[in-house]
Design a protein around this motif. Sequence first.
Motif, PDB file in Angstrom:
ATOM      1  N   ILE A  12      -7.539   2.826 -16.981  1.00 39.38           N
ATOM      2  CA  ILE A  12      -6.305   2.263 -16.413  1.00 39.38           C
ATOM      3  C   ILE A  12      -6.611   0.986 -15.654  1.00 39.38           C
ATOM      4  O   ILE A  12      -5.911  -0.027 -15.788  1.00 39.38           O
ATOM      5  CB  ILE A  12      -5.626   3.300 -15.482  1.00 39.38           C
ATOM      6  CG1 ILE A  12      -5.107   4.485 -16.294  1.00 39.38           C
ATOM      7  CG2 ILE A  12      -4.490   2.650 -14.692  1.00 39.38           C
ATOM      8  CD1 ILE A  12      -4.565   5.610 -15.446  1.00 39.38           C
ATOM      9  N   ASN A  13      -7.670   1.009 -14.853  1.00 34.55           N
ATOM     10  CA  ASN A  13      -8.033  -0.168 -14.067  1.00 34.55           C
ATOM     11  C   ASN A  13      -8.498  -1.315 -14.959  1.00 34.55           C
ATOM     12  O   ASN A  13      -8.234  -2.490 -14.667  1.00 34.55           O
ATOM     13  CB  ASN A  13      -9.131   0.183 -13.062  1.00 34.55           C
ATOM     14  CG  ASN A  13      -8.615   1.075 -11.947  1.00 34.55           C
ATOM     15  OD1 ASN A  13      -7.432   1.044 -11.618  1.00 34.55           O
ATOM     16  ND2 ASN A  13      -9.493   1.880 -11.379  1.00 34.55           N
ATOM     17  N   GLN A  14      -9.177  -0.991 -16.050  1.00 33.81           N
ATOM     18  CA  GLN A  14      -9.617  -2.045 -16.959  1.00 33.81           C
ATOM     19  C   GLN A  14      -8.429  -2.681 -17.680  1.00 33.81           C
ATOM     20  O   GLN A  14      -8.415  -3.891 -17.939  1.00 33.81           O
ATOM     21  CB  GLN A  14     -10.619  -1.485 -17.969  1.00 33.81           C
ATOM     22  CG  GLN A  14     -11.984  -1.181 -17.360  1.00 33.81           C
ATOM     23  CD  GLN A  14     -12.976  -0.675 -18.395  1.00 33.81           C
ATOM     24  OE1 GLN A  14     -12.595  -0.290 -19.491  1.00 33.81           O
ATOM     25  NE2 GLN A  14     -14.255  -0.657 -18.021  1.00 33.81           N
ATOM     26  N   ALA A  72      -9.701   1.012  -0.208  1.00 28.81           N
ATOM     27  CA  ALA A  72      -9.609  -0.420  -0.509  1.00 28.81           C
ATOM     28  C   ALA A  72      -9.828  -0.707  -1.987  1.00 28.81           C
ATOM     29  O   ALA A  72      -9.286  -1.680  -2.524  1.00 28.81           O
ATOM     30  CB  ALA A  72     -10.617  -1.204   0.326  1.00 28.81           C
ATOM     31  N   VAL A  73     -10.626   0.132  -2.644  1.00 29.06           N
ATOM     32  CA  VAL A  73     -10.909  -0.089  -4.063  1.00 29.06           C
ATOM     33  C   VAL A  73     -10.165   0.907  -4.943  1.00 29.06           C
ATOM     34  O   VAL A  73     -10.428   0.987  -6.149  1.00 29.06           O
ATOM     35  CB  VAL A  73     -12.429   0.000  -4.343  1.00 29.06           C
ATOM     36  CG1 VAL A  73     -13.159  -1.139  -3.655  1.00 29.06           C
ATOM     37  CG2 VAL A  73     -12.994   1.345  -3.883  1.00 29.06           C
ATOM     38  N   ALA A  74      -9.245   1.659  -4.353  1.00 31.39           N
ATOM     39  CA  ALA A  74      -8.426   2.591  -5.130  1.00 31.39           C
ATOM     40  C   ALA A  74      -7.217   1.858  -5.696  1.00 31.39           C
ATOM     41  O   ALA A  74      -6.704   0.907  -5.102  1.00 31.39           O
ATOM     42  CB  ALA A  74      -7.981   3.760  -4.260  1.00 31.39           C
ATOM     43  N   SER A  75      -6.770   2.304  -6.847  1.00 31.41           N
ATOM     44  CA  SER A  75      -5.634   1.665  -7.497  1.00 31.41           C
ATOM     45  C   SER A  75      -4.348   1.927  -6.722  1.00 31.41           C
ATOM     46  O   SER A  75      -4.098   3.044  -6.269  1.00 31.41           O
ATOM     47  CB  SER A  75      -5.499   2.200  -8.933  1.00 31.41           C
ATOM     48  OG  SER A  75      -4.417   1.572  -9.580  1.00 31.41           O
ATOM     49  N   HIS A  76      -3.543   0.877  -6.558  1.00 31.49           N
ATOM     50  CA  HIS A  76      -2.243   0.946  -5.897  1.00 31.49           C
ATOM     51  C   HIS A  76      -2.337   1.472  -4.471  1.00 31.49           C
ATOM     52  O   HIS A  76      -1.489   2.240  -4.021  1.00 31.49           O
ATOM     53  CB  HIS A  76      -1.261   1.804  -6.712  1.00 31.49           C
ATOM     54  CG  HIS A  76      -1.096   1.318  -8.120  1.00 31.49           C
ATOM     55  ND1 HIS A  76      -0.610   0.072  -8.434  1.00 31.49           N
ATOM     56  CD2 HIS A  76      -1.379   1.918  -9.302  1.00 31.49           C
ATOM     57  CE1 HIS A  76      -0.585  -0.082  -9.743  1.00 31.49           C
ATOM     58  NE2 HIS A  76      -1.054   1.021 -10.304  1.00 31.49           N
ATOM     59  N   GLU A  98      -3.824  -3.575  -6.489  1.00 35.69           N
ATOM     60  CA  GLU A  98      -4.573  -3.287  -7.712  1.00 35.69           C
ATOM     61  C   GLU A  98      -5.696  -4.278  -7.974  1.00 35.69           C
ATOM     62  O   GLU A  98      -6.469  -4.101  -8.920  1.00 35.69           O
ATOM     63  CB  GLU A  98      -3.627  -3.277  -8.918  1.00 35.69           C
ATOM     64  CG  GLU A  98      -2.825  -4.543  -9.107  1.00 35.69           C
ATOM     65  CD  GLU A  98      -1.809  -4.435 -10.240  1.00 35.69           C
ATOM     66  OE1 GLU A  98      -1.531  -3.306 -10.677  1.00 35.69           O
ATOM     67  OE2 GLU A  98      -1.307  -5.478 -10.666  1.00 35.69           O
ATOM     68  N   ALA A  99      -5.841  -5.327  -7.141  1.00 30.45           N
ATOM     69  CA  ALA A  99      -6.824  -6.366  -7.416  1.00 30.45           C
ATOM     70  C   ALA A  99      -8.256  -5.831  -7.325  1.00 30.45           C
ATOM     71  O   ALA A  99      -9.046  -5.957  -8.266  1.00 30.45           O
ATOM     72  CB  ALA A  99      -6.635  -7.546  -6.461  1.00 30.45           C
ATOM     73  N   LEU A 100      -8.616  -5.212  -6.183  1.00 30.79           N
ATOM     74  CA  LEU A 100      -9.993  -4.740  -6.010  1.00 30.79           C
ATOM     75  C   LEU A 100     -10.332  -3.632  -7.000  1.00 30.79           C
ATOM     76  O   LEU A 100     -11.455  -3.569  -7.514  1.00 30.79           O
ATOM     77  CB  LEU A 100     -10.220  -4.260  -4.575  1.00 30.79           C
ATOM     78  CG  LEU A 100     -10.128  -5.336  -3.481  1.00 30.79           C
ATOM     79  CD1 LEU A 100     -10.513  -4.753  -2.140  1.00 30.79           C
ATOM     80  CD2 LEU A 100     -11.019  -6.523  -3.821  1.00 30.79           C
TER      81      LEU A 100
END
Length: 599
Positions: A12-14, A72-76, A98-100
Amino acid sequence: MTVIRLLPPELINQIAAGEVIERPSSVVKELVENSLDAGATRIEVDIEAGGARLIRVRDDGGGIHVDELPLAVASHATSKIGSFDDLEHVASMGFRGEALASVSSVARFALTSRARDQDAAFRIEVDGGKLQAARPAQHPQGTSVEVRDLFYNVPARRKFMRAERTEFAHIDDLLKSLALARGSVEFRLSHNGKPVRIWKAARDEQAQLQRVAEVLGDEFPAQSLRIDHAAAGLHLSGWVGLPTASRAQADSQYFYVNGRLVRDRIVAHAVRQAYADVLFHGRHAAFVLYLELDPAGVDVNVHPAKHEVRFREQRLVHDFLFRTLHEALAQTRAGLGTLPATEPAPMDGYSYASPAPLAWPSPSSQSRLSLGTREAPLADYAALLGASPSIASVPAALPETAEGEAPPLGFAIAQLKNIFVLAENAHGMVLVDMHAAHERITYEKLKAGRVTSNLRSQVLLVPLSIAVSAKEAAAAEEHAEALAEWGLELSRSGPATIVVRRIPALLEGADVGQLSRDVLSELAQHGSSRRLQELENELLSTMACHGSVRAGRRLTIPEMNALLREMEATERSGQCNHGRPTWVQLSLAELDKLFMRGR
């Protein structure tokens, strides 16, 4: 049949990274914007191999608490909005959360941070989307983010990366735009261990203009107008380049909405129209402009990369921008701002602060063109419909300049090849293209005569029915009264049909169908249209060209001086109707240089 299943978080993140992270500069943008949102006053960006090997962004902002590092690095996950109402009033650079997560899924990622209330810093690492536990680290207050081996686990994306020099050029351009957006923040950029850019924090307008000069060129401040105007809840400030400082490409255009660099068709259209009467064909204006408005009046949640916005009052914004810039550019009279090359140019440029109406531009709302102590001639509009008015003679001289006060363009001393007027002023020599200058003077008088006289219209013998889109038909119905003020009478006769019954008399013989479609297209898209004015101005420009003093005509000294005084009093007289310059200043220093005097 295929089975419906949930995608793993890493995938999902990719997928999200495909929208947000286009190239290394996209990573830099997201990280630097996070630093700005954290209240940083100093941001350092270190790049290696154009960003493919390393991107490191270090700031002195508020930092992230150790308990929040995994989030901080979790989605949404974000600290910037928490409800729909927050989304309606976004004032931060980032807000999607969603950036990080996207960056850490396509690179080897590390984040080190120390919050204001923490005694120690902590570091987390993410490799291919796999998060490791936080551990203590050494770091001052603030945050550092390291992105190594970008797209190492997405070979298809890595193949699309360009050469190192190209990728770094994109990062450099990005940092320039961010440096212009936040003058109070110090930015440092290095590449492969070598410092490339250092922008010290700007504490006042003079320092901010110096930063603008570093980005747009040292000559820009002397060739720009200062803008500072507020009305109807909108505030526009910044600098716009003079028409003579135009560029072949639109590569020096920076427009910010509440501190965010945006590309918007409404803005582009308004700026293009404001320069339409003074810019040479194919040239582009240079500007750095800041629009401030209530965050509720602009939707920034339009595109994942946040390059685009949507204004809730598009027509209001368009008219405000057009009128502010149009009025400022109207003050570019010949002779204003003439300075010898050895003296610094005024750094504040031109400040436009008078109120401007935001209603539909009707003939009655436009101001008259003032020429010294008298108004522009051409009392009878009917003269425009026949042969060119009798304006071939050079205008009569204006009142003499006060004793001891030299006029900006000086006094005429000679005529060169019956084409150019040579004059002497306090700074050196002035060279004037007499036909181009008189063409602008005549053109402005014709426009003033058209505006201050009754606008005549021509009834069509047979009303013309035109098929248009439903949106354009609705625009014809909505703006029927405003169009009638310009002599164009349209009425809706069906869901996608209009009928044209009357057109401006000045445009008799024009393609009525195409004219109507052009006007309605602009109305439907931008909420306003100047197509009628533009067509009329094209005709007036042609008339002015034929009615102006021609190259090859011998002028007397009084006639030349009269031309110079008219130039000083006429709006936009620095350029002819086609955007070409009408005069140049050669300072004594430049003349000395030609003859190597003083060496």
